[in-house]
Write a protein that holds these residues in place. Structure first.
Motif: not given
Lengths: 472, 201
Positions: A257-271, A298-305
């Motif tokens: 989970t931690n790894y996946a969350r990091l990826m999603l947060l990264l892409m979300g904030f980049l968006s 991006g907000i959706l990705a952050i929320g998921t993370a």
């Protein structure tokens, strides 16, 4: 039930190709929209059964409901829009044909229970919507369509590499069905699984419009006919998101989970960052809306993370409704002013009161003005960030959102108020009768829904959302 | 693949595609004793007919219509192209050898070559100037991915295979049509024409 929703458009497609009549073709699209909505309501009431490879479960139910509703609204708008199209019947028939295929492949993506089938159908959405983007046959639209097909195809090919890597990590299990993947995810080889997640997140993220691979999105949304832009933004991005959600769940079960969350947060904030940077220099108002879509994805990705799934689903519903109405209103403006340049549009309220106010209210809905559903969802996300102690992220989130809000707000207000120049007044006079009643009603319904749901969510919808949460 | 990096004539590129298709067909025939007959028949027919005949034929037709034969100006001289491509190839083989000890499922040779093919294709897409060569590189990338899926000892479900094939084929078809349209619209196939849509002027 599910078979009807999937087989009907195929029959309709054949009919549309055989009988090339403008009214009949539009009627078929409308019929499918109504049928789609009715069946979805029946499925919500638990009447559905699963058929091989396709099934309804708690997660995709809410996605299907959103798709169905947006499609119904787009179909209403479309029947007004098609009247103004001055093309031969053959072209209109191709247009309707492609809409049917497009919605069919999106529905299939949502309902599929197998990662492989999802992949195939996501690619099918790319191919069918490429024609719709190219529909106006200008230099710009061919450029947009080319970029769209090329970038998304490569992205989706990368996602397939991800699927193959996932297949390596599963070891002895030879299946791609989500249920089996979930059951056995604990025993997967994590190195390969992590690799596969990167590829899939990038591939489906390209389709969803997450930042590093978002370049097709503004072009495609800006050049497509307005009902199609609404469908692209409010339905297509969601269906790619659903696949990411399902893959994310595999990661969760496999303890990555931690790894996946990091990826999603990264892409979300980049968006969010990309939107905040680009939104200031935009000269085309449809591109501006497209950037806003990137921001919301991006907000959706952050929320998921963050694990704020309830907020994510609310955001998804709110964004789909508000953005669809925003794009349709932009279609009205395009009909009235005959230009996509922000500079050439001013005095919208003076030119056409209803369009003008719809433009402003859509903006309020998308910028999370209180009692808009997006306000609740973003509020919940910020609350979640504070509870989890991510203060810096929270500040960054709020800052970026404010910048985007200011960028869009400036343009919207400039376009809505002020005076019309004289040469524009003539064009508007000529185009006034092009915008008919059908081109206001869907937006009004959707905006009312967005603002009412911010205060009161009906219990049955609340139940669906709560159920969907369990599937994340 | 190395040849693809080194040459600039598009007809030669398409011939490479034919060769790749036939190679894949042979690999399918040799290496796939353990899968069931239906799937086997399907895979071989797919590689031979679609990859080695239909797609190249279609591209030849597009080429004849658009009269573009040479991707004259790649950003990087051919010699360096060759060097970089060789390095990537070496990297692919090394990577596969590194992983062979950990995983028994993979046949290392195919894995290495396919990884190299995918990376080289992606890189070539970024440096070529004609959009038709971009399409060709896209197909070589798909071939690489196909080889990757063969290198995993398990096969994909039949339905997925079928869908993938159909999608790739339609994608190539649509891209081909767009090549024609772009040629009509711009009288040329340079990538640089396709940069009108942007936010900065």
């Amino acid at each position: 039930m599910i078979s009807t929703i999937l087989i009907f458009p195929i029959i309709a497609c054949i009919l549309v190709l055989l009988i090339q009549n403008k009214k009949f073709n539009t009627f078929m699209v409308n019929l499918y929209a109504i049928l789609h909505f009715v069946i979805t309501i029946l499925l919500v009431n638990g009447q559905g059964k699963s058929i091989p490879y396709f099934a309804i479960d708690s997660t995709n139910l809410i996605f299907l409901l959103v798709l169905s509703f947006v499609f119904l609204m787009v179909a209403i708008y479309n029947s007004g829009y098609v009247k103004n199209l001055d093309f031969p019947a053959k072209k209109i028939s191709h247009y309707s044909f492609m809409i049917l295929v497009f919605v069919l492949s999106m529905t299939g993506t949502l309902l599929s229970t197998d990662l492989g089938i999802s992949w195939v159908l996501v690619e099918a959405t790319t191919l069918s919507s490429a024609y719709l983007i190219y529909f106006n046959r200008t230099k710009h639209s061919i450029e947009a369509a080319w970029k769209y097909v090329f970038i998304c195809s490569i992205g989706i090919a990368m996602a397939f590499v991800g699927i193959i890597l996932l297949n390596i990590s599963t070891g002895a299990i030879n299946s791609l069905s989500f249920a089996e993947l979930y059951n056995n995810a604990q025993n997967f080889n994590t190195i390969w699984l992590k690799g596969s997640f990167i590829f899939m997140l990038f591939g489906f993220g390209a389709k969803m419009g997450l930042a590093p691979a978002h370049f097709w999105l503004p072009d495609a949304h800006a050049e497509a006919p307005s009902p199609i832009s609404a469908l692209l933004s409010a339905a297509l991005l969601n269906s790619a998101y659903l696949v990411i959600v399902r893959v994310y769940k595999i990661m969760e079960i496999a303890n990555c989970t931690n790894y996946a969350r990091l990826m999603l947060l990264l892409m979300g904030f980049l968006s969010l960052f990309v939107t905040a940077v680009f939104v200031y220099h935009i000269k085309n108002y449809k591109r501006m809306l497209a950037y806003s879509s990137i921001e919301n994805m991006g907000i959706l990705a952050i929320g998921t993370a963050l694990g704020a799934y309830y907020a994510v689903i609310l955001h998804l519903i709110g964004h789909s409704l508000a953005k669809a109405s925003f794009f349709m209103t932009s279609g009205n403006i395009l009909e009235l002013f005959d230009t996509k340049r922000i500079k050439s549009v001013s005095g919208l309220i003076q030119a056409d009161g209803k369009t003008g106010w719809l433009w402003v209210v859509s903006f309020l809905a998308i910028c999370a003005f209180p009692t808009s559903l997006l306000f609740i969802s973003e509020f919940l996300m910020i609350k979640e960030m504070i509870l989890q102690g991510h203060y810096i992220l929270c500040a960054l989130f709020a800052l970026l959102l404010t910048i985007v809000l200011f960028g869009i707000g400036r343009v919207v207000i400039k376009m809505a108020f002020g005076k019309i120049s004289e040469d524009k007044a003539k064009i508007i006079e000529e185009n006034q009768n092009k915008v008919c009643k059908l081109m206001y009603i869907p937006q009004i319904i959707m905006l009312i829904l967005v603002f009412v749901m911010g205060v009161y969510i009906p219990p049955f919808i609340n139940n669906i959302i709560k159920l969907a949460q369990t599937g994340f | 693949m190395l040849y693809l990096a080194a040459t600039s004539r598009i007809i030669a590129h398409i011939r490479i595609l034919v060769a790749q298709g036939i190679l894949l067909f042979l690999i399918c025939c040799c290496g796939m004793e353990h899968i069931d007959k239906l799937n086997f028949a399907f895979l071989t027919v797919e590689t031979l007919v679609v990859k080695a005949i239909v797609i190249p034929w279609f591209l030849f037709r597009v080429l004849r219509k658009t009269h573009s034969n040479r991707d004259a100006a790649a950003n990087i001289p051919h010699f360096y192209c060759l060097v970089i491509a060789s390095t990537l190839m070496l990297f692919g083989v090394l990577a596969s050898n590194y992983y062979i000890s950990t995983m028994k499922l993979i046949s290392p040779m195919f894995f290495g070559v396919s990884v190299a093919t995918i990376i080289i294709s992606l890189w070539l897409i970024t440096i070529k100037h004609k959009i038709i060569s971009n399409v060709i590189e896209f197909i070589t990338m798909e071939n690489g991915i196909f080889l990757l899926s063969l290198s995993v000892a398990k096969e994909m479900p039949m339905l997925v295979n079928l869908g993938v094939l159909l999608d790739v084929f339609i994608a190539v078809y649509i891209l081909g049509l767009f090549v024609n349209e772009i040629n009509k619209e711009f009288n040329d196939l340079e990538v640089s024409h396709l940069s009108d849509l942007k936010d900065y002027e």
